[in-house]
Design an enzyme around this catalytic site. Structure first.
Site, mmCIF file in Angstrom:
data_model
loop_
_atom_site.group_PDB
_atom_site.id
_atom_site.type_symbol
_atom_site.label_atom_id
_atom_site.label_comp_id
_atom_site.label_asym_id
_atom_site.label_seq_id
_atom_site.Cartn_x
_atom_site.Cartn_y
_atom_site.Cartn_z
ATOM 1 N N TRP A 12 0.759 -1.647 0.048
ATOM 2 C CA TRP A 12 -0.473 -0.034 -0.087
ATOM 3 C C TRP A 12 0.593 1.142 -0.299
ATOM 4 O O TRP A 12 0.053 2.525 -0.231
ATOM 5 C CB TRP A 12 -1.409 -0.087 1.052
ATOM 6 C CG TRP A 12 -2.296 -1.007 0.568
ATOM 7 C CD1 TRP A 12 -2.256 -1.713 0.000
ATOM 8 C CD2 TRP A 12 -3.566 -0.859 1.987
ATOM 9 N NE1 TRP A 12 -3.366 -2.653 0.226
ATOM 10 C CE2 TRP A 12 -3.907 -1.650 1.117
ATOM 11 C CE3 TRP A 12 -3.876 0.257 3.332
ATOM 12 C CZ2 TRP A 12 -5.362 -2.324 1.710
ATOM 13 C CZ3 TRP A 12 -4.635 -0.349 3.771
ATOM 14 C CH2 TRP A 12 -5.574 -1.358 3.093
ATOM 15 N N LYS A 13 1.979 1.217 0.608
ATOM 16 C CA LYS A 13 3.385 2.452 -0.219
ATOM 17 C C LYS A 13 2.243 3.497 1.217
ATOM 18 O O LYS A 13 1.839 2.928 2.220
ATOM 19 C CB LYS A 13 3.123 2.823 -0.937
ATOM 20 C CG LYS A 13 3.500 1.991 -1.888
ATOM 21 C CD LYS A 13 4.073 2.384 -3.226
ATOM 22 C CE LYS A 13 4.661 1.079 -4.320
ATOM 23 N NZ LYS A 13 4.880 1.792 -5.831
ATOM 24 N N HIS A 98 13.367 -1.821 -1.109
ATOM 25 C CA HIS A 98 12.631 -1.507 -2.214
ATOM 26 C C HIS A 98 12.927 -0.370 -3.018
ATOM 27 O O HIS A 98 14.005 0.733 -2.322
ATOM 28 C CB HIS A 98 10.784 -0.503 -1.284
ATOM 29 C CG HIS A 98 9.955 -0.424 -2.238
ATOM 30 N ND1 HIS A 98 9.780 0.568 -3.480
ATOM 31 C CD2 HIS A 98 9.116 -1.283 -2.679
ATOM 32 C CE1 HIS A 98 8.675 0.473 -4.583
ATOM 33 N NE2 HIS A 98 8.488 -0.652 -4.117
ATOM 34 N N GLU A 100 11.745 2.841 -3.799
ATOM 35 C CA GLU A 100 11.631 3.968 -2.969
ATOM 36 C C GLU A 100 12.402 3.837 -2.026
ATOM 37 O O GLU A 100 12.351 5.529 -1.486
ATOM 38 C CB GLU A 100 9.943 3.898 -3.101
ATOM 39 C CG GLU A 100 9.286 3.952 -3.812
ATOM 40 C CD GLU A 100 7.919 3.341 -4.257
ATOM 41 O OE1 GLU A 100 7.568 3.447 -2.950
ATOM 42 O OE2 GLU A 100 7.844 2.654 -5.139
ATOM 43 N N GLU A 168 11.631 -5.877 -9.256
ATOM 44 C CA GLU A 168 10.796 -4.512 -9.668
ATOM 45 C C GLU A 168 11.640 -3.074 -10.096
ATOM 46 O O GLU A 168 12.241 -2.665 -10.069
ATOM 47 C CB GLU A 168 10.290 -3.648 -8.196
ATOM 48 C CG GLU A 168 8.784 -4.278 -7.660
ATOM 49 C CD GLU A 168 8.314 -3.980 -7.015
ATOM 50 O OE1 GLU A 168 7.644 -4.313 -6.455
ATOM 51 O OE2 GLU A 168 8.793 -3.072 -6.205
ATOM 52 N N GLY A 174 4.318 1.788 -11.380
ATOM 53 C CA GLY A 174 3.963 3.402 -11.023
ATOM 54 C C GLY A 174 3.585 3.588 -12.847
ATOM 55 O O GLY A 174 2.755 5.004 -12.683
ATOM 56 N N GLY A 235 1.538 -2.319 -6.294
ATOM 57 C CA GLY A 235 1.574 -1.109 -5.436
ATOM 58 C C GLY A 235 0.376 -0.733 -6.276
ATOM 59 O O GLY A 235 -1.386 -0.838 -5.329
ATOM 60 N N GLY A 236 0.009 0.484 -6.878
ATOM 61 C CA GLY A 236 -1.618 1.186 -6.720
ATOM 62 C C GLY A 236 -2.528 0.225 -6.812
ATOM 63 O O GLY A 236 -3.705 0.216 -6.487
HETATM 64 P P1 13P Z 1 2.889 -0.748 -8.839
HETATM 65 O O1 13P Z 1 2.208 -2.069 -9.457
HETATM 66 O O2 13P Z 1 1.976 0.561 -8.678
HETATM 67 O O3 13P Z 1 3.424 -0.048 -10.538
HETATM 68 O O4 13P Z 1 4.172 -0.678 -8.151
HETATM 69 C C1 13P Z 1 4.967 -1.610 -7.460
HETATM 70 C C2 13P Z 1 5.204 -1.247 -5.967
HETATM 71 O O5 13P Z 1 6.445 -0.604 -6.195
HETATM 72 C C3 13P Z 1 5.119 -2.834 -5.330
HETATM 73 O O6 13P Z 1 5.999 -2.980 -4.727
#
Ligand code: 13P
Length: 257
Positions: A12-13, A98, A100, A168, A174, A235-236
Site C-alpha cells: 500500500w506504500k 524497495h 522507493e 521491480e 507506477g 502497488g497501485g
Molecule cells: P505499482 O504496482 O503501482 O507499479 O507499484 C509496484 C511496487 O512498487 C510494489 O512494491
C-alpha cells in the site's frame, strides 16, 4: 519450479487511513465467497494500520507485512520501526530494499542486508526488492545491477523459508509500463541463477521470485505465468479490492484467463 506456491502481496506504500480498512474487509469477504486456493495472499499496509488490519483479517489466511524496518530491535532512532515491532503488531513479513527506500532514503545494499537480517531475527519473512533504473536499463546494465544488488542485499542466512525476492524494474513502477514477457523470463531466470550461486541450487529453486511494477488485472494473466515468476508485488492495484482480487484470481482461472 512449478511446485513453488505463488504469493500475491499488496504494497500500500504511504496510502491508507482508517477508512481504507474497508478494502481489507471487502477482500476478506471476496475470498470467502470465491477462494483462490492456488496462491498465498499478503497485504502490506502502512504500519499505523497493522494492528487494526490484524483484527479485520483474524481467522483468514491473508497475511500481513510491514513495508520497511530498522536493522536494530529498539533504541534511539526517532521515527523508525523495528522488525520486532512489526512482528508484535501482527506482521509475518517485511519488505526491505524497495526502490522507493533505496532512492528516497539513500539505502544501499549493505543496509538492505542488515534489514533482512533484522527480519530473520524477528521471525519475519524478508521480501527483498531489487531492480534497475531506466538509465541502467538503457545502458545495458540490468543484469549487472541485479547481480550486484543480490550479492549485496541477500544475506547468506537467506533460505526459501524466510526470504522472498521481488524484481521491480524502477521504470515499471507506477508507470503503466512493463518489460516484455521474454525480458521478465530472462531476468527471473538470471536472478534464480545468481541466488543459486549464493545459497545453493536447492534453496534457489524453492525461493519465490515475485514480479512487481504496474501489475494490473489486465496484464496479470500474462506476467504471472512467465517461467520463474512466482507471484506479484502489487502497488497501485492493491489499493482497490476489485483490482487486487482480479490479479489474484488469475491463479484460479489460469494463463490467459
Ligand atoms: P505499482 O504496482 O503501482 O507499479 O507499484 C509496484 C511496487 O512498487 C510494489 O512494491
Amino acid at each position: 519450479m512449478t511446485s513453488i506456491r505463488p504469493l500475491v502481496a499488496g504494497n500500500w506504500k504511504m496510502n491508507g487511513i482508517d477508512s481504507s480498512l474497508a478494502e481489507l474487509g471487502a477482500l476478506r469477504e471476496q475470498l470467502a465467497e470465491a477462494p483462490v486456493a492456488e496462491a498465498d495472499v499478503m497485504v502490506c499496509p502502512p504500519a499505523t494500520l497493522l494492528s487494526r488490519a490484524v483484527e479485520i483479517l483474524a481467522g483468514t489466511d491473508i497475511a500481513l507485512g510491514g513495508q520497511d524496518c530498522h536493522p536494530l530491535p529498539s533504541g534511539a532512532h526517532t521515527g523508525d520501526i523495528s522488525a520486532e515491532m512489526l512482528a508484535d503488531a501482527g506482521a509475518t513479513a517485511v519488505i526491505v530494499g524497495h526502490s522507493e527506500r533505496r532512492i528516497d532514503h539513500g539505502e544501499n545494499d549493505a543496509l538492505v542486508k542488515a534489514k533482512a537480517l533484522a527480519a530473520y531475527r524477528a521471525d519475519l519473512t524478508a521480501i527483498i526488492c531489487i531492480g534497475e533504473t531506466e538509465a541502467e536499463r538503457r545502458d545495458g546494465e540490468t543484469l549487472d545491477v541485479l547481480k550486484r544488488q543480490i550479492q549485496g542485499s541477500v544475506p547468506e542466512e537467506a533460505r526459501a523459508a524466510n526470504t522472498v525476492m521481488a524484481y521491480e524494474p524502477v521504470w515499471a513502477i507506477g508507470s503503466g509500463l512493463t518489460p516484455t514477457l521474454d525480458d521478465v523470463a530472462k531476468v527471473h531466470g538470471f536472478i534464480r541463477e545468481v541466488l543459486g550461486r549464493l545459497l545453493g541450487q536447492a534453496e534457489s529453486e524453492a525461493t519465490r521470485i515475485l514480479y512487481g511494477g504496474s501489475v494490473k488485472p489486465t496484464n496479470a494473466a500474462e506476467l504471472l505465468f512467465v517461467p520463474d515468476v512466482n507471484g506479484a508485488l502489487v502497488g497501485g492495484a492493491s489499493l482497490k479490492t476489485t483490482d487486487f482480487y482480479g490479479i489474484l484470481a488469475v491463479y484460479r482461472d489460469g494463463a490467459g484467463g
